[in-house]
Design a protein around this motif. Structure first.
Motif, PDB file in Angstrom:
ATOM      1  N   ASP A 206      48.808  34.942  39.471  1.00 11.58           N
ATOM      2  CA  ASP A 206      49.505  34.955  38.184  1.00 11.58           C
ATOM      3  C   ASP A 206      48.560  35.418  37.061  1.00 11.58           C
ATOM      4  O   ASP A 206      48.382  34.746  36.039  1.00 11.58           O
ATOM      5  CB  ASP A 206      50.081  33.568  37.869  1.00 11.58           C
ATOM      6  CG  ASP A 206      51.200  33.621  36.835  1.00 11.58           C
ATOM      7  OD1 ASP A 206      51.527  34.745  36.387  1.00 11.58           O
ATOM      8  OD2 ASP A 206      51.735  32.559  36.480  1.00 11.58           O
ATOM      9  N   ALA A 207      47.950  36.597  37.281  1.00 11.81           N
ATOM     10  CA  ALA A 207      46.909  37.095  36.374  1.00 11.81           C
ATOM     11  C   ALA A 207      47.412  37.350  34.963  1.00 11.81           C
ATOM     12  O   ALA A 207      46.655  37.225  34.000  1.00 11.81           O
ATOM     13  CB  ALA A 207      46.307  38.372  36.948  1.00 11.81           C
ATOM     14  N   ALA A 208      48.678  37.707  34.805  1.00 17.95           N
ATOM     15  CA  ALA A 208      49.205  37.981  33.477  1.00 17.95           C
ATOM     16  C   ALA A 208      49.327  36.701  32.651  1.00 17.95           C
ATOM     17  O   ALA A 208      49.026  36.684  31.451  1.00 17.95           O
ATOM     18  CB  ALA A 208      50.563  38.663  33.588  1.00 17.95           C
ATOM     19  N   LYS A 209      49.763  35.612  33.284  1.00 16.19           N
ATOM     20  CA  LYS A 209      49.950  34.353  32.584  1.00 16.19           C
ATOM     21  C   LYS A 209      48.650  33.580  32.434  1.00 16.19           C
ATOM     22  O   LYS A 209      48.421  32.902  31.424  1.00 16.19           O
ATOM     23  CB  LYS A 209      50.969  33.486  33.333  1.00 16.19           C
ATOM     24  CG  LYS A 209      51.248  32.142  32.670  1.00 16.19           C
ATOM     25  CD  LYS A 209      52.246  31.330  33.476  1.00 16.19           C
ATOM     26  CE  LYS A 209      52.475  29.962  32.828  1.00 16.19           C
ATOM     27  NZ  LYS A 209      53.400  29.123  33.634  1.00 16.19           N
ATOM     28  N   ARG A 210      47.780  33.700  33.453  1.00 20.52           N
ATOM     29  CA  ARG A 210      46.522  32.946  33.484  1.00 20.52           C
ATOM     30  C   ARG A 210      45.358  33.936  33.605  1.00 20.52           C
ATOM     31  O   ARG A 210      44.772  34.084  34.676  1.00 20.52           O
ATOM     32  CB  ARG A 210      46.514  31.950  34.649  1.00 20.52           C
ATOM     33  CG  ARG A 210      47.643  30.926  34.602  1.00 20.52           C
ATOM     34  CD  ARG A 210      47.706  30.104  35.882  1.00 20.52           C
ATOM     35  NE  ARG A 210      48.798  29.162  35.869  1.00 20.52           N
ATOM     36  CZ  ARG A 210      48.722  27.912  35.416  1.00 20.52           C
ATOM     37  NH1 ARG A 210      47.559  27.466  34.938  1.00 20.52           N
ATOM     38  NH2 ARG A 210      49.766  27.105  35.429  1.00 20.52           N
ATOM     39  N   PRO A 211      45.042  34.649  32.529  1.00 25.65           N
ATOM     40  CA  PRO A 211      44.039  35.723  32.612  1.00 25.65           C
ATOM     41  C   PRO A 211      42.637  35.194  32.922  1.00 25.65           C
ATOM     42  O   PRO A 211      42.256  34.105  32.496  1.00 25.65           O
ATOM     43  CB  PRO A 211      44.099  36.367  31.225  1.00 25.65           C
ATOM     44  CG  PRO A 211      44.618  35.291  30.335  1.00 25.65           C
ATOM     45  CD  PRO A 211      45.577  34.494  31.162  1.00 25.65           C
ATOM     46  N   VAL A 212      41.904  36.017  33.666  1.00 26.73           N
ATOM     47  CA  VAL A 212      40.556  35.659  34.114  1.00 26.73           C
ATOM     48  C   VAL A 212      39.624  36.837  33.860  1.00 26.73           C
ATOM     49  O   VAL A 212      40.014  38.000  34.031  1.00 26.73           O
ATOM     50  CB  VAL A 212      40.570  35.297  35.623  1.00 26.73           C
ATOM     51  CG1 VAL A 212      39.159  35.162  36.173  1.00 26.73           C
ATOM     52  CG2 VAL A 212      41.356  34.003  35.852  1.00 26.73           C
ATOM     53  N   ASP A 223      40.462  40.471  32.040  1.00 26.98           N
ATOM     54  CA  ASP A 223      41.803  40.687  32.604  1.00 26.98           C
ATOM     55  C   ASP A 223      41.729  41.341  33.984  1.00 26.98           C
ATOM     56  O   ASP A 223      42.228  42.441  34.202  1.00 26.98           O
ATOM     57  CB  ASP A 223      42.638  41.553  31.655  1.00 26.98           C
ATOM     58  CG  ASP A 223      42.801  40.913  30.287  1.00 26.98           C
ATOM     59  OD1 ASP A 223      42.782  39.675  30.202  1.00 26.98           O
ATOM     60  OD2 ASP A 223      42.929  41.655  29.296  1.00 26.98           O
ATOM     61  N   ILE A 224      41.109  40.625  34.908  1.00 27.11           N
ATOM     62  CA  ILE A 224      40.950  41.178  36.253  1.00 27.11           C
ATOM     63  C   ILE A 224      42.016  40.618  37.198  1.00 27.11           C
ATOM     64  O   ILE A 224      42.542  39.521  37.013  1.00 27.11           O
ATOM     65  CB  ILE A 224      39.536  40.923  36.809  1.00 27.11           C
ATOM     66  CG1 ILE A 224      39.191  39.427  36.781  1.00 27.11           C
ATOM     67  CG2 ILE A 224      38.496  41.673  36.001  1.00 27.11           C
ATOM     68  CD1 ILE A 224      39.063  38.831  38.120  1.00 27.11           C
ATOM     69  N   ALA A 225      42.329  41.405  38.223  1.00 23.97           N
ATOM     70  CA  ALA A 225      43.287  40.993  39.241  1.00 23.97           C
ATOM     71  C   ALA A 225      42.585  40.511  40.503  1.00 23.97           C
ATOM     72  O   ALA A 225      43.056  39.585  41.169  1.00 23.97           O
ATOM     73  CB  ALA A 225      44.225  42.150  39.587  1.00 23.97           C
ATOM     74  N   GLN A 226      41.445  41.136  40.815  1.00 21.01           N
ATOM     75  CA  GLN A 226      40.704  40.763  42.024  1.00 21.01           C
ATOM     76  C   GLN A 226      39.244  41.166  41.864  1.00 21.01           C
ATOM     77  O   GLN A 226      38.920  42.158  41.212  1.00 21.01           O
ATOM     78  CB  GLN A 226      41.281  41.437  43.274  1.00 21.01           C
ATOM     79  CG  GLN A 226      40.516  41.103  44.559  1.00 21.01           C
ATOM     80  CD  GLN A 226      41.274  41.404  45.819  1.00 21.01           C
ATOM     81  OE1 GLN A 226      42.495  41.158  45.892  1.00 21.01           O
ATOM     82  NE2 GLN A 226      40.599  41.909  46.838  1.00 21.01           N
ATOM     83  N   VAL A 227      38.379  40.373  42.485  1.00 18.25           N
ATOM     84  CA  VAL A 227      36.947  40.679  42.522  1.00 18.25           C
ATOM     85  C   VAL A 227      36.472  40.617  43.971  1.00 18.25           C
ATOM     86  O   VAL A 227      36.783  39.662  44.696  1.00 18.25           O
ATOM     87  CB  VAL A 227      36.140  39.689  41.659  1.00 18.25           C
ATOM     88  CG1 VAL A 227      34.645  39.785  41.970  1.00 18.25           C
ATOM     89  CG2 VAL A 227      36.378  39.950  40.191  1.00 18.25           C
TER      90      VAL A 227
END
Length: 258
Positions: A206-212, A223-227
Motif C-alpha cells: 500500500d505504497a500510495a497510502k503508506r509512503p516509504v 516514495d519507493i515501491a520496492q528495494v
C-alpha cells in the motif's frame, strides 16, 4: 606500506580545515584522481562522503587513511600532525564491501546507490509502514508493520543498526544484519542475521497510502515501491588504520560498552 602520491581531503568544518592547513606544507599533495592513498580529515560522515566519491569516480582500490576531526570517529584514526609517514608504513588494511541498493519508485523509476554502512527504509508519514520481506526469492515476512527496516554491513553494524538494537557483526564475518525499526507486528520479531550472499527484497505494501523512503547511507529516495539489496563485491574499498586502533578490534570492543 609506502605511498608516494598522496591526496589530502578535509571536511569544511573549522577543526578539519585547521588540521589541513597544518599538513599542507608537510608533503607534495596531488589530486585525488592521481593519488595512491587518500588522507581524509573529518568525522565519520566525511569519511562516508569520501568513500562514496571514490566509488563514483571508480577509484575504490585507492586506500583511505582517515584522521578524526569530528565527533565519534569510528572509521577514523586519531588526529596527529607528526609521524604520518611512519603511520602509513605500519597501517593495517581492511577491506570493506559495500551494499548495492536498487530502489524502484512508485513512478516506476529505478535508482541504484551503494551503501557502506546500511540501507534503510523509513516511513514518510505518521502511518506505520507495511512491508513484505523476501530473502533469496522466498517470502520470509508477508507483512511487517513497523517504522522501517535496515540492512547493515559488518562495518555499519555499530552505527544505525546498533541504535535500532541490531547485532554487532565482526568484520570478516561474511554476514549481514536485517534489523526492524520499531516493529509493531510481528511484535516479537527482532531481526535476522543473514549470509552476505543473501539477496534481500523489501516490497512496500500500500505504497500510495503508506509512503516509504529508502536511504543508502546518506542518500535518500522517496516514495519507493520496492528495494532490492545485495553485496557489491566488484567495488571493495580499503581503509587504513593504526595497528593499535584497528577497525576489527573497535567493532569487537563495542560489544562490551554499556
Amino acid at each position: 606500506m609506502s605511498f608516494e602520491r598522496r591526496a589530502l581531503l578535509a571536511s569544511p568544518t573549522a577543526p578539519a580545515q585547521a588540521a589541513a592547513a597544518e599538513l599542507a606544507d608537510s608533503a607534495e599533495w596531488v589530486d585525488a584522481e592521481e593519488a595512491d592513498v587518500v588522507i581524509a580529515l573529518g568525522g565519520d560522515g566525511f569519511m562516508l562522503q569520501t568513500l562514496h566519491a571514490m566509488l563514483e569516480r571508480r577509484k575504490p582500490t585507492v586506500p583511505v587513511f582517515g584522521m578524526n576531526l569530528g565527533t565519534v570517529g569510528f572509521l577514523m584514526n586519531e588526529w596527529r600532525y607528526h609521524g604520518l609517514d611512519a603511520r602509513l608504513e605500519r597501517a593495517k588494511a581492511f577491506k570493506v564491501t559495500p551494499l548495492m541498493m536498487t530502489a524502484t519508485g512508485i513512478d516506476g523509476r529505478v535508482h541504484q546507490l551503494p551503501a557502506i554502512n546500511e540501507v534503510s527504509l523509513l516511513r514518510e508519514t505518521r502511518q506505520t509502514a507495511k512491508l513484505e520481506v523476501t530473502v533469496n526469492d522466498r517470502v520470509v515476512l508477508p507483512e511487517l508493520a513497523c517504522d522501517g527496516i535496515l540492512v547493515a554491513t559488518p562495518a555499519g553494524s555499530t552505527a544505525y543498526n546498533l541504535s535500532a538494537q541490531g547485532p554487532i557483526l565482526p568484520l570478516g564475518s561474511a554476514l549481514l544484519a536485517l534489523t526492524p525499526i520499531s516493529p509493531f507486528r510481528p511484535r516479537r520479531w527482532r531481526g535476522a542475521i543473514l549470509p552476505d550472499k543473501a539477496r534481500i527484497a523489501i516490497r512496500v505494501l500500500d505504497a500510495a497510502k503508506r509512503p516509504v523512503s529508502a536511504v543508502a547511507d546518506q542518500r535518500e529516495i522517496r516514495d519507493i515501491a520496492q528495494v532490492d539489496v545485495c553485496m557489491d563485491r566488484a567495488r571493495e574499498l580499503t581503509l587504513l588504520f593504526d595497528p593499535e586502533h584497528a577497525l576489527d578490534d573497535r567493532i569487537t570492543m563495542e560489544q562490551f560498552i554499556g
